[in-house]
Design a protein around this motif. Structure first.
Motif, PDB file in Angstrom:
ATOM      1  N   GLY A 163       8.111  17.194  53.697  1.00  0.00           N
ATOM      2  CA  GLY A 163       9.426  16.710  54.093  1.00  0.00           C
ATOM      3  C   GLY A 163      10.014  17.531  55.225  1.00  0.00           C
ATOM      4  N   ASP A 164       9.401  18.703  55.518  1.00  0.00           N
ATOM      5  CA  ASP A 164       9.920  19.558  56.576  1.00  0.00           C
ATOM      6  C   ASP A 164       9.609  18.990  57.956  1.00  0.00           C
ATOM      7  N   GLU A 165       8.506  18.280  58.056  1.00  0.00           N
ATOM      8  CA  GLU A 165       8.117  17.743  59.344  1.00  0.00           C
ATOM      9  C   GLU A 165       9.022  16.568  59.695  1.00  0.00           C
ATOM     10  N   ILE A 166       9.503  16.579  60.889  1.00  0.00           N
ATOM     11  CA  ILE A 166      10.386  15.517  61.343  1.00  0.00           C
ATOM     12  C   ILE A 166       9.574  14.578  62.221  1.00  0.00           C
ATOM     13  N   ALA A 167       9.607  13.320  61.856  1.00  0.00           N
ATOM     14  CA  ALA A 167       8.895  12.326  62.663  1.00  0.00           C
ATOM     15  C   ALA A 167       9.667  12.112  63.952  1.00  0.00           C
ATOM     16  N   THR A 168       8.947  11.940  65.026  1.00  0.00           N
ATOM     17  CA  THR A 168       9.612  11.733  66.301  1.00  0.00           C
ATOM     18  C   THR A 168      10.296  10.378  66.295  1.00  0.00           C
ATOM     19  N   PRO A 169      11.519  10.339  66.777  1.00  0.00           N
ATOM     20  CA  PRO A 169      12.245   9.069  66.802  1.00  0.00           C
ATOM     21  C   PRO A 169      11.610   8.107  67.795  1.00  0.00           C
ATOM     22  N   ARG A 170      11.693   6.822  67.466  1.00  0.00           N
ATOM     23  CA  ARG A 170      11.035   5.811  68.297  1.00  0.00           C
ATOM     24  C   ARG A 170      12.004   5.082  69.212  1.00  0.00           C
ATOM     25  N   THR A 171      13.278   5.133  68.869  1.00  0.00           N
ATOM     26  CA  THR A 171      14.249   4.422  69.705  1.00  0.00           C
ATOM     27  C   THR A 171      15.387   5.369  70.061  1.00  0.00           C
ATOM     28  N   ALA A 172      16.141   4.980  71.058  1.00  0.00           N
ATOM     29  CA  ALA A 172      17.290   5.786  71.470  1.00  0.00           C
ATOM     30  C   ALA A 172      18.341   5.817  70.363  1.00  0.00           C
ATOM     31  N   ALA A 173      18.466   4.725  69.632  1.00  0.00           N
ATOM     32  CA  ALA A 173      19.443   4.683  68.539  1.00  0.00           C
ATOM     33  C   ALA A 173      19.091   5.717  67.467  1.00  0.00           C
ATOM     34  N   GLU A 174      17.788   5.872  67.177  1.00  0.00           N
ATOM     35  CA  GLU A 174      17.372   6.884  66.197  1.00  0.00           C
ATOM     36  C   GLU A 174      17.684   8.282  66.696  1.00  0.00           C
ATOM     37  N   VAL A 175      17.440   8.522  67.976  1.00  0.00           N
ATOM     38  CA  VAL A 175      17.734   9.834  68.558  1.00  0.00           C
ATOM     39  C   VAL A 175      19.217  10.126  68.449  1.00  0.00           C
TER      40      VAL A 175
END
Length: 165
Positions: free
Chosen positions: A87-99
């Protein structure tokens, strides 16, 4: 055997303890990298096996809804799955809204941490000031006592004191 007995045998549920044990066994096998399900075996061989409620349910042969939701029937199994996953690893966001959403959440969290740090700092500052004032008070009292003792040492009585009985 009649047709009704066959149907009732198929629809009989396993006890919840047995289901829970099956989930724990499945988690153990997945953590060891030795699943029994062919699809999961292939993923493990490729190094792409993720441990999540879906894969654990598939390996255990039970419904994912028993462990997949926050208010599920087997929270201990779900907690074990969540603690086993990274759970420590953060998945890279795919959209600007997620960022934007993640950054806003991070800003809120950092503001909370800053407020807590400032509050702790002010409490520490006030406690230190109080301690310094208290120390100064006792230091002054000790100096006064020493000064009085020195002054008393220079005073000589005119009449000799009587011996105590």
């Amino acid at each position: 055997m009649s047709e009704s007995n066959i149907v009732s045998d198929r629809r009989r549920r396993a006890p919840i303890r047995a289901v829970e044990r099956a989930f724990h066994d499945a988690i153990d096998r997945l953590l060891a990298g030795k699943p029994k399900v062919p699809k999961l075996r292939r993923l493990a061989a490729e190094g792409r096996l993720n441990i999540n409620p879906s894969t654990v349910a598939l390996e255990a042969g039970h419904s994912r809804t028993l462990i997949g939701l926050e208010n599920c029937r087997l929270p201990a199994v779900r907690n074990r799955i969540l603690s086993a996953t990274r759970g420590d690893e953060i998945a890279t966001p795919r959209t600007a809204a997620e960022v934007i959403t993640r950054l806003r959440e991070q800003i809120v969290q950092l503001k909370r941490e800053l407020a807590a740090a400032l509050e702790g700092q002010s409490e520490h500052f006030l406690a230190r000031e109080l301690a310094e004032r208290e120390a100064a008070k006792w230091r002054d009292a000790f100096r006064r006592k020493e000064d009085h003792a020195r002054e008393d040492a220079t005073i000589h009585p005119i009449r000799p004191s009587r011996p105590k009985r």
